[in-house]
Write an enzyme that holds these catalytic residues in place. Structure first.
Site, PDB file in Angstrom:
ATOM      1  N   GLY A  11       0.822  -1.212   0.000  1.00 20.96           N
ATOM      2  CA  GLY A  11       0.000   0.000   0.000  1.00 20.96           C
ATOM      3  C   GLY A  11       0.854   1.259   0.000  1.00 20.96           C
ATOM      4  O   GLY A  11       2.089   1.207  -0.030  1.00 20.96           O
ATOM      5  N   GLN A  12       0.161   2.403   0.065  1.00 14.30           N
ATOM      6  CA  GLN A  12       0.811   3.715  -0.035  1.00 14.30           C
ATOM      7  C   GLN A  12       1.945   3.914   0.962  1.00 14.30           C
ATOM      8  O   GLN A  12       2.968   4.473   0.653  1.00 14.30           O
ATOM      9  CB  GLN A  12      -0.239   4.784   0.253  1.00 14.30           C
ATOM     10  N   ASP A  34       1.562  -8.972   2.104  1.00  8.90           N
ATOM     11  CA  ASP A  34       0.397  -8.361   1.451  1.00  8.90           C
ATOM     12  C   ASP A  34      -0.360  -9.487   0.740  1.00  8.90           C
ATOM     13  O   ASP A  34       0.164 -10.593   0.593  1.00  8.90           O
ATOM     14  CB  ASP A  34       0.871  -7.313   0.417  1.00  8.90           C
ATOM     15  N   ASP A  51      -3.105 -12.993   3.911  1.00  7.59           N
ATOM     16  CA  ASP A  51      -4.434 -12.390   3.954  1.00  7.59           C
ATOM     17  C   ASP A  51      -4.710 -12.099   5.426  1.00  7.59           C
ATOM     18  O   ASP A  51      -4.913 -13.022   6.219  1.00  7.59           O
ATOM     19  CB  ASP A  51      -5.459 -13.372   3.384  1.00  7.59           C
ATOM     20  N   TYR A 141     -15.141   4.245   7.393  1.00  2.27           N
ATOM     21  CA  TYR A 141     -13.705   4.220   7.723  1.00  2.27           C
ATOM     22  C   TYR A 141     -13.458   4.830   9.109  1.00  2.27           C
ATOM     23  O   TYR A 141     -12.735   4.256   9.935  1.00  2.27           O
ATOM     24  CB  TYR A 141     -12.985   5.014   6.635  1.00  2.27           C
TER      25      TYR A 141
HETATM   26  C1  AKB Z   1      -8.180   8.737   3.545  1.00  2.00           C
HETATM   27  O1  AKB Z   1      -8.347   9.761   2.868  1.00  2.00           O
HETATM   28  O2  AKB Z   1      -9.004   7.823   3.611  1.00  2.00           O
HETATM   29  C2  AKB Z   1      -6.913   8.596   4.349  1.00  2.00           C
HETATM   30  C3  AKB Z   1      -7.042   9.138   5.732  1.00  2.00           C
HETATM   31  C4  AKB Z   1      -7.270  10.570   5.970  1.00  2.00           C
HETATM   32  O3  AKB Z   1      -6.936   8.405   6.664  1.00  2.00           O
HETATM   33  N1  AKB Z   1      -5.834   9.227   3.675  1.00  2.00           N
END
Ligand code: AKB
Length: 315
Positions: A11-12, A34, A51, A141
């Site tokens: 990932g990033q 990963d 996983d 999130y």
């Molecule tokens: C997102 O944009 O989902 C992330 C974060 C702010 O955690 N970069």
């Protein structure tokens, strides 16, 4: 000797954190993992397909490599999570739960897990959001991050698992492509500038968000992981801050190097996510507890990225 497993290595953040960890712990002591094939950035780094939604797989790798520290980065970011609620719940919360349990049972030395400024929602103070502002997010999130923070504090308080965490702002680097975050427009924009293309921004021009250059994010992570545990007063997750800007401000910063760069605005569902987040974060507690201090402002970040981006991707 410490042996570190990094999940979500492709990932990033993964490649950059791994580079930082290897500098400290030595090549061979950092194991990347990963579900995706490792890219060029991980050449020469020991790699395992894992996983993280399968606890047995994680445990198997922990035992195989005699892992002592886990840096658990695998997660869906905000925009992707909003479109995949079930997967976000399983991946973002389920996998953290498995890792905390493994850390407790296997008596691991430490765990690092990233939270986000997404823990804050409309009830939080927008400008200079303090460490203990209301955490009532309106995004999938954000909910997963608040829940994760509380689990981290629980495992620390109840079982003594030394889990440490920071609330990352939007992270901006050039070594990997954007990965489904709302702040990722600020990664993509540099690619378009270097390629001489017009950038179509999915946020409005005046949407201010907390951001950070990747090198500062790696520094924050390593500084916190190395900090004396006695000085750490926060076991949910620390606010950390560096830069705060809007799409029109980053475009203006890019124009100092590419005067003809153009941006157009087509806000979509991500505008609502961004509107629910703070403009600027207060990180006094991190500065006091473990001397957190960023190095990059908007223009130094822009210059660094533009100097390196075309070489990195061979544009
Ligand atoms: C997102 O944009 O989902 C992330 C974060 C702010 O955690 N970069």
């Amino acid at each position: 000797m410490s042996k570190i497993l990094v999940t979500g290595a492709c990932g990033q953040l993964g490649v950059e954190i791994i580079n930082g960890l290897e500098t400290q712990y030595g090549r061979g002591n950092v194991i990347a993992s990963d579900i995706n094939e490792p890219g060029d950035g991980l050449t020469g780094v020991p790699f395992e397909f894992v996983d993280v939604m399968n606890p047995q797989q994680i445990l198997g790798i922990v035992k195989k490599h005699k892992i002592t520290i886990i840096c658990h980065l695998a997660a869906l970011l905000s925009a992707t999570a909003e479109k995949n609620i079930d997967l976000a719940r399983k991946l973002n919360i389920g996998s953290l739960h498995s890792i905390l349990t493994i850390a407790k049972d296997e008596k691991l030395e430490k765990v690092f897990w990233p939270s986000s400024i997404a823990v804050f929602g409309p009830d939080a103070k927008t400008d200079g959001t303090p460490q203990n502002s209301a955490c009532t997010p309106s995004t999938v999130y954000g909910i997963s991050k608040v829940s994760g923070e509380l689990w981290c504090a629980y495992y620390y308080n109840t079982f003594g698992v030394d889990v440490r965490s920071v609330r990352y702002p939007g992270l901006i680097g050039y070594k990997s492509l954007p990965g489904g975050g709302t702040t990722d427009y600020a990664v993509d924009i540099y690619h378009k500038a270097v390629k001489g293309e017009t950038f179509e921004c999915f946020l409005k021009p005046d949407t201010r968000l907390p951001m950070m250059f990747m090198d500062d994010a790696v520094k924050a992570t390593l500084d916190l992981m190395n900090a004396n545990p006695d000085g750490l007063t926060v076991r949910t997750s620390y606010n950390i801050a560096a830069i705060s800007f809007t799409p029109e401000e980053i475009a203006a910063s890019i124009r100092k190097r590419y005067p003809n760069f153009e941006i157009v605005y087509k806000p979509d569902y991500r505008q609502q996510i961004a509107d629910s987040w703070p403009d600027r974060i207060d990180d006094t507690v991190a500065r006091t507890d473990w001397n957190w201090n960023p190095n990059y402002d908007l223009d130094t970040m822009t210059n660094h990225i533009l100097d390196n981006l075309s070489d990195f991707w061979k544009y």
